[in-house]
Scaffold this motif. Structure first.
Motif, PDB file in Angstrom:
ATOM      1  N   HIS A 153      11.030   2.413   9.763  1.00  0.00           N
ATOM      2  CA  HIS A 153      11.403   3.821   9.595  1.00  0.00           C
ATOM      3  C   HIS A 153      11.899   4.069   8.177  1.00  0.00           C
ATOM      4  O   HIS A 153      12.578   3.221   7.586  1.00  0.00           O
ATOM      5  CB  HIS A 153      12.498   4.210  10.580  1.00  0.00           C
ATOM      6  CG  HIS A 153      12.136   4.004  12.009  1.00  0.00           C
ATOM      7  ND1 HIS A 153      12.264   2.784  12.641  1.00  0.00           N
ATOM      8  CD2 HIS A 153      11.643   4.861  12.930  1.00  0.00           C
ATOM      9  CE1 HIS A 153      11.867   2.895  13.885  1.00  0.00           C
ATOM     10  NE2 HIS A 153      11.481   4.147  14.098  1.00  0.00           N
ATOM     11  N   THR A 154      11.581   5.238   7.632  1.00  0.00           N
ATOM     12  CA  THR A 154      12.040   5.633   6.309  1.00  0.00           C
ATOM     13  C   THR A 154      12.393   7.110   6.337  1.00  0.00           C
ATOM     14  O   THR A 154      11.615   7.928   6.841  1.00  0.00           O
ATOM     15  CB  THR A 154      10.967   5.403   5.237  1.00  0.00           C
ATOM     16  OG1 THR A 154      10.566   4.021   5.252  1.00  0.00           O
ATOM     17  CG2 THR A 154      11.495   5.752   3.857  1.00  0.00           C
ATOM     18  N   ALA A 155      13.558   7.454   5.820  1.00  0.00           N
ATOM     19  CA  ALA A 155      13.933   8.857   5.646  1.00  0.00           C
ATOM     20  C   ALA A 155      13.533   9.292   4.237  1.00  0.00           C
ATOM     21  O   ALA A 155      13.649   8.520   3.281  1.00  0.00           O
ATOM     22  CB  ALA A 155      15.428   9.042   5.867  1.00  0.00           C
ATOM     23  N   TYR A 156      13.054  10.520   4.116  1.00  0.00           N
ATOM     24  CA  TYR A 156      12.553  11.029   2.843  1.00  0.00           C
ATOM     25  C   TYR A 156      13.248  12.336   2.469  1.00  0.00           C
ATOM     26  O   TYR A 156      13.576  13.151   3.342  1.00  0.00           O
ATOM     27  CB  TYR A 156      11.054  11.326   2.926  1.00  0.00           C
ATOM     28  CG  TYR A 156      10.161  10.130   3.016  1.00  0.00           C
ATOM     29  CD1 TYR A 156       9.493   9.632   1.892  1.00  0.00           C
ATOM     30  CD2 TYR A 156       9.939   9.488   4.235  1.00  0.00           C
ATOM     31  CE1 TYR A 156       8.641   8.539   1.986  1.00  0.00           C
ATOM     32  CE2 TYR A 156       9.100   8.395   4.335  1.00  0.00           C
ATOM     33  CZ  TYR A 156       8.453   7.928   3.205  1.00  0.00           C
ATOM     34  OH  TYR A 156       7.612   6.840   3.297  1.00  0.00           O
ATOM     35  N   ALA A 157      13.418  12.528   1.167  1.00  0.00           N
ATOM     36  CA  ALA A 157      13.756  13.829   0.600  1.00  0.00           C
ATOM     37  C   ALA A 157      12.690  14.124  -0.445  1.00  0.00           C
ATOM     38  O   ALA A 157      12.526  13.351  -1.394  1.00  0.00           O
ATOM     39  CB  ALA A 157      15.150  13.825  -0.023  1.00  0.00           C
TER      40      ALA A 157
END
Length: 208
Positions: free
Chosen positions: A75-79
């Motif tokens: 999982h990776t969170a992005y902005a």
């Protein structure tokens, strides 16, 4: 950089190098939850440096800056600073390659939606174990990047199978659903009580 489920007609660039600049963090917070016209020198940042950073983050003629928060289980969170000719947005979402869609967190800009995290969830994501060294690894920077997604401190949870969620949601902390706002633009779908994550712009299966 390429994010398969994200918008197809845009050029993205990894921008974690910006995290070394105090002007970035001030601009990031002012452009989302603050006032962009605030005097940056009140926060110890030279006005010309701040203005240059804002221009870099919002320039539609350059690749869109992307900052990542790596998590467990792929999982990776992005902005993403999404800069169109007529609008500037900051998109926040989570991606897991097997989902086939993006887990939508919220957006700041022309069509604001969200935020979608409680304080407990935000703090957990900032401190979560990481499978990858690509992206922000410092917990303070990770928290600041996702801080605009902080919603109310009290959350209402929907029951679900704990094994269907990323490792940073434990069996005692059911995934939040009502923090995820309606989609701000075509292609995004809001979260549902059964899933808790929204859908990305390109279709495919949501996290089950």
């Amino acid at each position: 950089m390429h994010i398969p489920e994200y918008l197809e007609d845009c050029e993205l660039v990894a921008a974690e190098d910006l995290a070394r600049e105090p002007a970035f963090w001030l601009a990031h917070l002012m452009l989302t939850v603050g006032d962009p016209s605030e005097d940056p020198e009140r926060y110890g940042v030279d006005a010309s440096v701040y203005e240059e950073m804002v221009e870099r983050l919002r320039n539609p003629e350059e690749p869109w800056p992307v900052l990542r928060v790596p998590l467990e289980g792929g999982h990776t969170a992005y902005a993403v600073y999404a800069n169109f000719d007529d609008a500037n947005n900051v998109d926040f979402f989570v991606r897991q390659p097997q989902w086939g869609r993006l887990g939508y967190l919220g957006q700041y800009g022309a069509d604001e939606a969200g935020p979608g995290l409680s304080w407990t969830e935000l703090a957990t994501l900032a401190e979560a174990a990481q499978d990858s060294s690509e992206g922000l690894t410092d917990s303070s920077q990770r928290l600041l990047l996702l801080l605009p997604m902080l919603g109310d401190a009290v959350a209402t949870y929907f029951p679900t199978q704990p094994t269907s969620w990323p490792p940073y949601w434990s069996a005692s902390r059911k995934p939040i659903a009502n923090r995820f706002a309606p989609a701000p633009q075509a292609g995004f779908e809001p979260a549902t009580p059964a899933l808790g994550f929204g859908h990305g712009p390109s279709g495919g299966a949501s996290p089950q």
